[in-house]
Design a protein around this motif. Structure first.
Motif, PDB file in Angstrom:
ATOM      1  N   UNK A  91       0.779  -1.236   0.005  1.00  0.00           N
ATOM      2  CA  UNK A  91       0.031  -0.017  -0.032  1.00  0.00           C
ATOM      3  C   UNK A  91       0.843   1.373  -0.221  1.00  0.00           C
ATOM      4  N   UNK A  92       0.437   2.112  -0.832  1.00  0.00           N
ATOM      5  CA  UNK A  92       1.018   3.569  -0.781  1.00  0.00           C
ATOM      6  C   UNK A  92       0.029   4.503  -0.525  1.00  0.00           C
ATOM      7  N   UNK A  93       0.478   5.547   0.370  1.00  0.00           N
ATOM      8  CA  UNK A  93      -0.514   6.427   0.930  1.00  0.00           C
ATOM      9  C   UNK A  93       0.049   7.939   0.304  1.00  0.00           C
ATOM     10  N   UNK A  94      -0.542   8.583  -0.330  1.00  0.00           N
ATOM     11  CA  UNK A  94      -0.083  10.227  -0.666  1.00  0.00           C
ATOM     12  C   UNK A  94      -0.908  10.964   0.323  1.00  0.00           C
ATOM     13  N   UNK A 125       0.037  14.039   2.258  1.00  0.00           N
ATOM     14  CA  UNK A 125       1.484  13.873   2.855  1.00  0.00           C
ATOM     15  C   UNK A 125       2.555  14.653   2.114  1.00  0.00           C
ATOM     16  N   UNK A 126       3.588  14.967   2.705  1.00  0.00           N
ATOM     17  CA  UNK A 126       4.805  15.752   2.214  1.00  0.00           C
ATOM     18  C   UNK A 126       5.401  14.799   1.137  1.00  0.00           C
ATOM     19  N   UNK A 127       5.409  13.569   1.462  1.00  0.00           N
ATOM     20  CA  UNK A 127       6.103  12.411   0.512  1.00  0.00           C
ATOM     21  C   UNK A 127       4.975  11.336   0.736  1.00  0.00           C
ATOM     22  N   UNK A 128       4.795  10.652  -0.363  1.00  0.00           N
ATOM     23  CA  UNK A 128       4.200   9.309  -0.041  1.00  0.00           C
ATOM     24  C   UNK A 128       4.808   8.166   0.699  1.00  0.00           C
ATOM     25  N   UNK A 129       4.024   7.687   1.517  1.00  0.00           N
ATOM     26  CA  UNK A 129       4.716   6.684   2.260  1.00  0.00           C
ATOM     27  C   UNK A 129       4.025   5.213   1.942  1.00  0.00           C
TER      28      UNK A 129
END
Ligand code: PZK
Length: 286
Positions: A91-94, A125-129
């Protein structure tokens, strides 16, 4: 001689074995809301999801190999390479939403990523996690830390999986943002081929595997409307349904409005008229 053997069912998809090396992934027109599959189908939903996945597979092949071999003429069936799937959801969250928002509110962290204080629901988010999860056989996937994910796939493989997942998300999210759709988060399924190479599988960056939000309605500080399912959610809420199975049947205006939203997502993202896809599904492969 060949016969197609059913090997698995998802909530809204079916999986068949074509031979020892190939699978057939079939996206139905079923729709789920609040985790319940409804008795009413959305015509063309399966074709939209299959076409979008094909579009992303073709566009991201430089970033990561993928399992797609062919899209069949029905537009809903994909012939795929059979892989050894990794035992994690990638999973990637932006943006901060769903279980990411819940975990942040409770702990200030999501999957071991400590985030700044004071974030609101749906903030960018500042960067995707990268926020891996376990694959639950029944019930909900559970978020895990990258340390836990490393125990499941190995530290070196996890580093590659994280890098590739973030690159895939950024590539898709940037493309969609330019076309009025925020991809808030997305879930990738990755596997390994015979040579141990990482391969993107399943569906990719569809409304069923991601949160799509209409960019022109984005307003952080609360939940966002879903690009595709909002009419269905609103209708279900208006009934006072308790969100347990069986779900309600949908009236034709809700079906028609929802179908239009799926087609709009397809056309905005791909730039291809849906009728062109219906006539020749492989147009999405460029
Ligand atoms: C695979 N799923 C999930 C999807 C279902 C279940 N290329 C692949 N190789 C091996 N396994 C899979 C894939 C893919 N994609 C995917 N389970 C196994 C799934 C759709 C319907 F029932």
């Amino acid at each position: 001689m060949s016969e197609t053997v059913h090997v698995g069912s998802g909530k809204v998809r079916e999986l068949y074995a074509l031979d020892d090396e190939r699978l057939l992934l079939v996206a139905s027109d079923r729709i789920s809301v609040f985790d319940v599959v409804l008795p009413t189908e959305i015509p063309d939903k399966g074709r939209v999801l299959t076409g979008l996945s094909g579009f992303w597979f073709a566009r991201t092949r430089e970033l990561c190999a993928n399992h797609l071999l062919a899209i069949r003429d029905d537009g809903r069936s994909s012939e795929c390479r059979k892989l050894t799937m990794l035992p994690i959801e990638c999973v990637v969250r932006g943006y901060l939403s769903g279980s990411g928002w819940k975990d942040y509110r409770e702990t200030g962290e999501v999957c071991g990523h400590r985030l700044p204080e004071g974030l609101r629901e749906s903030d960018k988010l500042a960067e995707p996690i990268f926020t891996p999860a376990t694959k639950a056989q029944t019930g909900h996937d559970e978020n895990i830390t990258r340390e836990q994910a490393a125990e499941l796939v190995g530290a070196e493989r996890l580093a590659e999986v994280e890098r590739v997942s973030i690159e895939l998300y950024l590539s898709a999210a940037e493309h969609a943002a330019g076309r009025g759709i925020i991809v808030a988060d997305t879930k990738f399924e990755l596997g390994l081929d015979e040579d141990g190479r990482l391969v993107l599988a399943d569906e990719a960056v569809t409304p069923d595997s991601s949160r799509f939000w209409p960019a022109d309605e984005y307003e952080p500080g609360g939940t966002q409307p879903s690009f595709d399912k909002q009419f269905v959610r609103d209708y279900c809420e208006s009934l006072g349904w308790d969100k347990t199975a069986p779900g309600p049947e949908l009236p034709e205006e809700v079906v028609a409005g929802t179908r239009e939203r799926y087609l709009a997502a397809f056309e905005q993202i791909t730039g291809i008229p849906f009728d062109d896809y219906a006539a020749d599904p492989e147009v999405v492969l460029g």
